[in-house]
Design an enzyme around this catalytic site. Structure first.
Site: not given
Lengths: 394, 394
Positions: A138, A166-168, A171
């Site tokens: 991230d 950025h991870d989210i 997702s």
């Protein structure tokens, strides 16, 4: 009835981007079989805090899933995975590009077993292009997308967004594309491959910034809490914290002067006549407002602004957020019974659907909790299961 | 074929949260009819920069939509809207709670015309609860969710995230819930109501932070670019910008000392032996690394870390992002022909789908561009259309 009650997902992801995606689909009713690596499972199981030995981080992001442990480096482990995939609608992985090929569970292999499979890969930089081989977390994605360079104090250094944005983003991008692909599958029976990257998923959100750059060559800079073109529209210190003032137009600015700070003379002050003037003298303006605001509490100013019709609100610390009466009234804190950890609190479901609401209907699995159950559904005998355990496959 | 080619959306939203949602659905093939208010249209049309008089912000976020102008305060305008809704799958609005009721276009009214309608409302605080009446912009939602309090320098004040993160969070939450509701509709024919708020949509993303708070009572604080528990894992100044160092474990830390900064003695230094030691002395550590890093460019250090197997990457300014070779190779900058503005650049499609890829197949509409076309499809005659114009309905 749940919206996704017919969707079956095989999920070999770990940590955040993949697990958050399948959690959301699980909330909406999909059957998620989370496959964890042998022997120790998802790396998140090593992240504290712990309750009775169970990782809270793991429990937060893996609710509404069944969990099995499987050694994909053994041929028997891979065969079990392939059996699971035969009847699945969706397969999600977040290995580094190339790893699924080495493990023999890449798209070309799985589509032969199940042509209707929706296969979603999530990676740092995507499956193609000069950076695709790099590992990307991230924080590197925040650096690559420009978002970090635009976040922070005007005169300070870049700051990361307080959450793993950025991870989210990856997702969310995976979730809506999987659902679109599923709608296509319901119509045609066909599956497909989905390539999602952390970097691009967040970059696609920089809409106003891209307009400024493409349209005017402007490179958005850090502004603290301030708006890029309006003032006062920013955070101000109070006696016990911070408050946001959102006087974006002339009417709300005049109300602010007269009814909130009791400084009608500011309206005529040559430094503050137009929004452009206020923007130019925002340092002085902020100082003047702060001198007044530090004498009372955040709550006092929030109420005062609301009475004056000036948009505003508190900057809550996270504990204040999770104990706020409005947040609680919207069921954003829920409880679930976990077999080992007991009653634990988690974040609720953000959208409220009248027909098929999402729910928290199952706690996160303990490591390998559903291995036997799932293998029995695949017609493995008790004897075979015992042998697989002995062989370090499950 | 596009995944959502059968989905028809009537969109009365403006500015960001609603328009970004319907843009994403349009990218995937839905027919979006954007209804703009009379006389001046979406407020975003007032946001610069401009090309030949067209707002770049507007053009960025309204691609892949048809646009009609409609005066909903006139009875004839409302009737046209109701006709459009008769054959729609989805209706999206982002008025302040209560306004649709006043306009006579609330869910209870529209469901009578079309029981299969998916009606999505996006608002600052949601349709229920003590704050539901308040107007809420992105910045207030960042303050409410705690995200602003966790973003910024360790010793500085709270900072807003550089992009409108809660607006986008609401868009994403609306997108995936609309798709889930559409899957339910395909199965049962039933529509439903979806209540999405800016505050909750972003709050639902604070997973690790909620785990820290619920699990250990810890209130996440601002950390600049630093990781909350690992070091060195943060941004460092270089000769020409900043670079991210991601030496999160012992192996990458030792490689960093030996192969990147040529300071093998740091490995034995009592201040830096374990991750916990490094975390405790992170101020000194950052200073020592920076003294070395400022002598070379960001690119130099990125290459050096890659060779040493230490995760790292640049902190790009936004112009560097949009000109980066990898970003361009992934088609994240695309061009579209606009009838007034000419060839304009926009952000590309973040997910790459093999079967039903999203595309930019239509520029944003000019104000009222498709009003006549859409009215003719509803069987209005040229004469009736002329009268509606004269009556200030369209």
């Amino acid at each position: 009835m749940k919206a996704l009650h017919k969707m079956k997902i095989v999920d070999v992801t770990q940590v955040m981007a993949g697990p958050y995606c399948t959690m959301v689909l699980g909330d909406l009713g999909a059957e998620v079989i989370k496959v964890e690596k042998y022997p120790k499972g998802d790396d998140t199981r090593d992240m504290g805090p712990y309750v009775n030995g169970e990782s809270y981080c793991y429990m937060m992001i893996n609710r509404n899933k069944k969990g099995i442990r499987l050694n994909l480096k053994k041929e028997q482990g891979k065969e079990i995975l392939l059996k699971l995939v035969e009847t699945a609608d969706v397969f999600v992985e977040n290995f580094r590009p190339g790893v699924t090929k080495k493990l023999g569970i890449d798209y070309d292999t799985l589509r032969k077993i199940n042509p209707g499979l929706i296969y979603c890969s999530i990676s740092g930089y995507g499956q193609t292009g000069p950076y695709s081989h790099k590992g990307g977390f991230d924080i590197m994605a925040q650096g690559m997308s420009g978002i970090m360079s635009m976040t922070g104090e005007k005169d300070g250094g870049p700051c990361k967004v307080g959450i793993a944005i950025h991870d989210i983003a990856a997702s969310m991008t995976a979730v809506y594309n999987i659902l679109a692909a599923y709608i296509h599958k319901l119509e045609t029976g066909q599956g497909q491959y989905i390539d999602v990257s952390l970097v691009e998923s967040g970059l696609a959100w920089t809409i106003w910034e891209a307009a400024a750059y493409f349209g005017a060559g402007e490179v958005p800079q850090r502004t603290g809490t301030r708006h890029r073109v309006s003032a006062p529209y920013q955070g101000i210190k109070t006696k016990d914290g911070y408050v946001l003032v959102g006087a974006a137009n002339q009417r709300t600015w005049e109300n602010f002067c007269k009814l909130v700070v009791n400084k009608p003379e500011w309206i005529e002050d040559p430094r503050f006549v137009t929004n452009q003037d206020r923007q130019k003298h925002v340092d002085e303006l902020e100082k003047l407002i702060e001198e007044i605001f530090v004498n009372e509490t955040t709550e006092y100013w929030v109420t005062k602004m609301e009475q004056a019709g000036v948009p505003g609100g508190p900057i809550l610390t996270y504990d204040q957020t999770l104990n706020n009466e409005h947040i609680l009234s919207r069921n954003m804190v829920e409880e679930v019974e976990h077999p080992v950890a007991g009653t634990i609190k988690m974040l609720g479901i953000p959208a409220k659907l009248s027909g098929t609401p999402g729910t928290i209907h199952r706690p996160a699995p303990t490591l390998g909790q559903h291995t036997e159950e799932v293998l029995k559904e695949l017609n493995f005998s008790g004897e075979e299961i015992a042998r697989l355990k002995k062989d370090e496959v499950i």
